[in-house]
Design a protein around this motif. Structure first.
Motif, short mmCIF file in Angstrom:
data_model
loop_
_atom_site.label_atom_id
_atom_site.label_comp_id
_atom_site.label_asym_id
_atom_site.label_seq_id
_atom_site.Cartn_x
_atom_site.Cartn_y
_atom_site.Cartn_z
N ALA A 8 37.15 44.56 37.96
CA ALA A 8 36.35 43.92 36.92
C ALA A 8 37.16 43.54 35.67
O ALA A 8 36.75 42.64 34.93
N ASN A 9 38.27 44.19 35.44
CA ASN A 9 39.03 43.98 34.20
C ASN A 9 40.52 43.86 34.48
O ASN A 9 41.02 44.41 35.46
N PRO A 10 41.25 43.15 33.60
CA PRO A 10 40.80 42.46 32.38
C PRO A 10 40.10 41.14 32.68
O PRO A 10 40.48 40.42 33.61
N VAL A 11 39.09 40.86 31.90
CA VAL A 11 38.31 39.63 32.07
C VAL A 11 39.22 38.42 31.89
O VAL A 11 40.05 38.37 30.97
N GLY A 12 39.07 37.46 32.78
CA GLY A 12 39.87 36.24 32.72
C GLY A 12 41.16 36.29 33.51
O GLY A 12 41.83 35.27 33.66
N ASP A 13 41.53 37.48 34.02
CA ASP A 13 42.77 37.61 34.80
C ASP A 13 42.51 37.16 36.24
O ASP A 13 41.73 37.77 36.95
N PRO A 14 43.16 36.10 36.69
CA PRO A 14 42.93 35.62 38.06
C PRO A 14 43.62 36.46 39.12
O PRO A 14 43.40 36.25 40.31
N GLY A 15 44.48 37.40 38.70
CA GLY A 15 45.26 38.13 39.69
C GLY A 15 46.37 37.26 40.24
O GLY A 15 46.81 36.31 39.58
N TRP A 16 46.80 37.54 41.45
CA TRP A 16 47.89 36.78 42.03
C TRP A 16 47.47 35.40 42.52
O TRP A 16 48.31 34.52 42.69
N PHE A 17 46.18 35.20 42.78
CA PHE A 17 45.75 33.94 43.41
C PHE A 17 44.63 33.23 42.63
O PHE A 17 44.79 32.11 42.22
N GLY A 18 43.51 33.88 42.46
CA GLY A 18 42.46 33.32 41.64
C GLY A 18 41.47 32.43 42.38
O GLY A 18 41.65 32.11 43.57
N VAL A 44 32.71 40.07 44.67
CA VAL A 44 31.70 39.76 43.67
C VAL A 44 32.22 40.08 42.27
O VAL A 44 32.08 39.29 41.33
N GLU A 45 32.87 41.25 42.13
CA GLU A 45 33.42 41.63 40.82
C GLU A 45 34.53 40.67 40.39
O GLU A 45 34.64 40.33 39.21
N ALA A 46 35.35 40.23 41.34
CA ALA A 46 36.44 39.31 41.01
C ALA A 46 35.89 37.98 40.49
O ALA A 46 36.40 37.42 39.53
N ARG A 47 34.84 37.50 41.14
CA ARG A 47 34.24 36.25 40.68
C ARG A 47 33.64 36.40 39.27
O ARG A 47 33.76 35.48 38.45
#
Length: 332
Positions: A31-41, A292-295
């Motif tokens: 869930a966090n940090p908000v706005g972080d797409p991770g490695w792919f997004g 769901v959390e990633a979205r």
């Protein structure tokens, strides 16, 4: 009142929670940090492919099958994983430990879910843990040959089997599969995972991956584990799964394990059955909570300053030295 498929989905999710999520997803924040797409997004091929959990799990089984055709990797698994019973690790015919099978599957699912959908800190932590585990896997096969999980040749083979297994399962059994250049985009994106684990000179298209796998043929053999998995006396559910796995193999691998495709009508019918099972399972369980959390994490937009994820941050030789027990405590 819950419908039958909702009841089944609830039961499957409870089983997954008990066997996998509570043990192997601990400490992973999606869930966090908000706005972080991770490695792919969002919008990535990886997000699309990995969102179908049953196809992902099936693809990992395909990868494991072809991977253990390498005798060194087979003995790495026997000597250093929980997959076989402890008192049979040094025997020529080791026995599978059911609890160890779930542990190995749990680790794999957690890793490929966390690196796909987790924010950058979660993905980096998982990669560090797996790399550190690889640093401890060194030893000798019963025939005297040495193995080392940090060997670039091993890392390339391991990477190629995994990306091929997941992508092939997706192509065959996802209801909306990527094909052609769109599927090559998945191969290109997934290289990010291979680099994070220390891999070099990795294939980045479907054809390059198939060529890479075939180039290892002179080093491969039908190991005891592969032979047992292709035996005629498997129980019906395992026999059906085993056929579906062998059906995905490249032609040269089918020749190695003496697998013959049935006629086109029977093969199509069998694949349709597997498709129905995997997609029925997917419909029953619904979207992964992690997905769901990633979205939600990127629903307000992506902050590119949080994740310069196009290049790996890992540099070989910089990992801290960690014992096997420390790693198992960290990763479950």
């Amino acid at each position: 009142m819950l419908l039958p498929h909702q009841i089944l989905g609830d039961q499957l999710n409870k089983q997954f929670d008990a066997r996998v999520r509570t043990q192997f997803f601990r400490g992973m924040d999606f869930a966090n940090p908000v706005g972080d797409p991770g490695w792919f997004g969002p919008g990535s091929a990886v997000w699309h492919v990995h969102s179908h959990m049953p196809a992902l799990v099936f693809g990992l089984q395909c990868a494991a099958f072809i991977e253990r055709l390498d005798p060194s990797i087979y003995w790495m698994g026997v000597h250093h994983s929980r997959l076989v019973k402890q008192d049979t690790k040094n025997k020529p015919m080791p026995e599978i430990d059911p609890a160890g099978f779930w542990a190995r599957l749990g680790h794999s699912v957690a890793f490929f879910t966390g690196t796909a959908y987790g924010p950058t800190p979660t993905a980096e932590k998982l990669a560090l843990t797996v790399r550190s585990m690889h640093h401890t896997i060194k030893g000798t096969r019963p025939d005297g040959a040495r193995y080392d999980a940090d060997d670039p040749e091993w890392l390339r083979w391991n990477y190629a089997t995994v990306v091929w297994g997941i992508a092939t399962a997706h192509e065959l059994y996802h209801p909306q599969p990527l094909r052609g250049k769109k599927l090559d985009r998945y191969y290109a994106e997934f290289v990010r995972v291979g680099h994070a684990l220390g891999g070099t000179d990795l294939p980045a298209t479907k054809q390059d991956t198939l060529d890479c796998l075939k180039s290892y043929l002179p080093k491969l053999a039908v190991t005891y584990g592969a032979a047992m998995a292709t035996g005629p006396d498997l129980p019906l559910p395992l026999a059906a799964l085993n056929w579906a796995v062998r059906d995905t193999m490249p032609p040269w691998a089918k020749g190695l394990i003496q697998h013959r495709d049935p006629n086109i009508v029977e093969r199509t019918a069998r694949r349709a059955t597997v498709w129905s099972v995997l997609n029925g399972w997917h419909a029953a369980i619904g979207p992964l909570p992690e997905f769901v959390e990633a979205r939600k994490r990127v629903a307000g937009g992506v902050d590119p300053t949080l994740a310069p994820h196009t290049l790996p941050t890992h540099r070989p030789g910089t990992d801290p030295v960690r014992s096997r027990s420390e790693l198992e405590d960290a990763f479950g």
